[in-house]
Write an enzyme that holds these catalytic residues in place. Structure first.
Site, short mmCIF file in Angstrom:
data_model
loop_
_atom_site.label_atom_id
_atom_site.label_comp_id
_atom_site.label_asym_id
_atom_site.label_seq_id
_atom_site.Cartn_x
_atom_site.Cartn_y
_atom_site.Cartn_z
CD GLU A 3 -2.83 -1.19 -0.05
OE1 GLU A 3 -3.01 -0.14 -0.69
OE2 GLU A 3 -3.34 -2.27 -0.41
CG HIS A 15 2.12 5.16 -8.81
ND1 HIS A 15 1.32 4.22 -9.41
CD2 HIS A 15 2.65 5.89 -9.83
CE1 HIS A 15 1.37 4.36 -10.72
NE2 HIS A 15 2.15 5.37 -11.01
#
Length: 313
Positions: A101, A107
């Protein structure tokens, strides 16, 4: 990991509002330029009324349409809080999920695009899980384990013999897991290729699995009547395969590090940030991967990762 691969600093801050006292916030900055990158919220503990599982949220996406807008992301988990004064102990699987996660959060934090609709994790379904699954590899690196996987009473790092046992167990049951998964993924595709044909779910499932040569000893992971991915929305329609394809990308991309100077190789990390983590959906994923790796992804790395025999000509 985030500091070594992406040059991020995380500094706790207390001057921002949170929805619950358990939630903590860090300001993320660039080590070199000291530029503000964004805010990272961490909501780790289970509580009444909270959704189960673990996930990443982007409360605000990075963009430049109206000046520089930085991102606000969170990681959310359901760890069991210890008694006052006691440490919170999590399993190896929980730690892997945390790294996964956190990969989604990274990202978003690395995003460097103009438009919010193309920012961070706003990418194709079989590509969005690539950065997150990739980050799982760094949990088992000595740099992380020797510093963070320490005994809660003695402070001693995790024994290398235990690390080796964990690594050996990673290939356990992979034949079963891969087969049951592929059966569901192929059924998903074939259902969406059936057009306006009337389908009896039980008959369709049986016929298709027979055509595929499905071993009788294994059933598909999700039987059609409760296979939620099939019609849960356009992002998943005929897309259940994407988890495995993401793992192909993951294994092949990590190979770039192992073939170079190791998991913290500076040149490979820079390429990863430049071509994968920062571009959002502004570059075709196939092109972006080619620019990072110098070629298309190959399945060989996945086969090795899952413990399958090498291909023979």
């Amino acid at each position: 990991m985030a500091g070594e691969l992406f040059g991020f600093n995380f500094t706790p801050v207390a001057n921002v509002p949170v929805a619950h006292p358990d939630i903590r916030v860090w300001e993320v900055t660039d080590k070199g330029t000291r530029r503000h990158v964004g805010l990272w919220y961490f909501d780790p503990f289970a509580r009444a009324g909270k959704r189960s599982g673990a996930w990443m949220n982007a409360y605000r996406s990075q963009e430049r349409t109206n000046g520089v807008v930085t991102t606000i992301v969170s990681n959310n988990a359901n760890f069991v809080k210890g008694k006052p004064g006691e440490p919170v102990l999590i399993s190896w699987d929980d730690a892997l999920t945390m790294f996964h996660e956190f990969g989604h959060a990274l990202h978003g934090l690395n995003s460097n695009v103009t438009y919010p609709s193309l920012s961070g994790t706003a990418v194709a379904r079989d590509y969005v899980e690539f950065p997150s699954q990739l980050m799982e590899h760094w949990l088992a690196t000595p740099a992380v384990l020797q510093r963070f996987a320490v005994h809660y009473q003695t402070g001693q790092p995790i024994p290398q013999t235990l690390v080796e046992r964990i690594e050996r167990s990673a290939t356990f049951n992979q034949g079963f897991i891969t087969t049951e998964y592929l059966a569901a993924a192929l059924i998903d595709m074939k259902l969406h290729l059936a057009g306006d044909r009337k389908i009896d779910p039980a008959a369709f499932e049986k016929e298709t699995l027979t055509e595929l040569g499905m071993p009788h000893e294994i059933v598909m992971r999700h039987r059609i009547p409760q296979f939620m991915h099939i019609f849960s929305g356009d992002s998943y329609s005929a897309g259940y395969y994407s988890y495995l394809w993401s793992d192909v990308l993951t294994a092949d991309a990590y190979g770039a590090f192992t073939e170079a100077g190791g998991p913290y190789d500076r040149a490979i990390a820079d390429r990863l940030r430049k071509y994968i983590f920062s571009v959002g959906n502004t570059v075709d994923p196939a092109t972006a991967y080619r620019e990072f790796r110098g070629r298309d992804p190959q399945v060989d790395a996945l086969m090795r990762k899952r413990g399958f025999p090498a291909k023979h000509s």
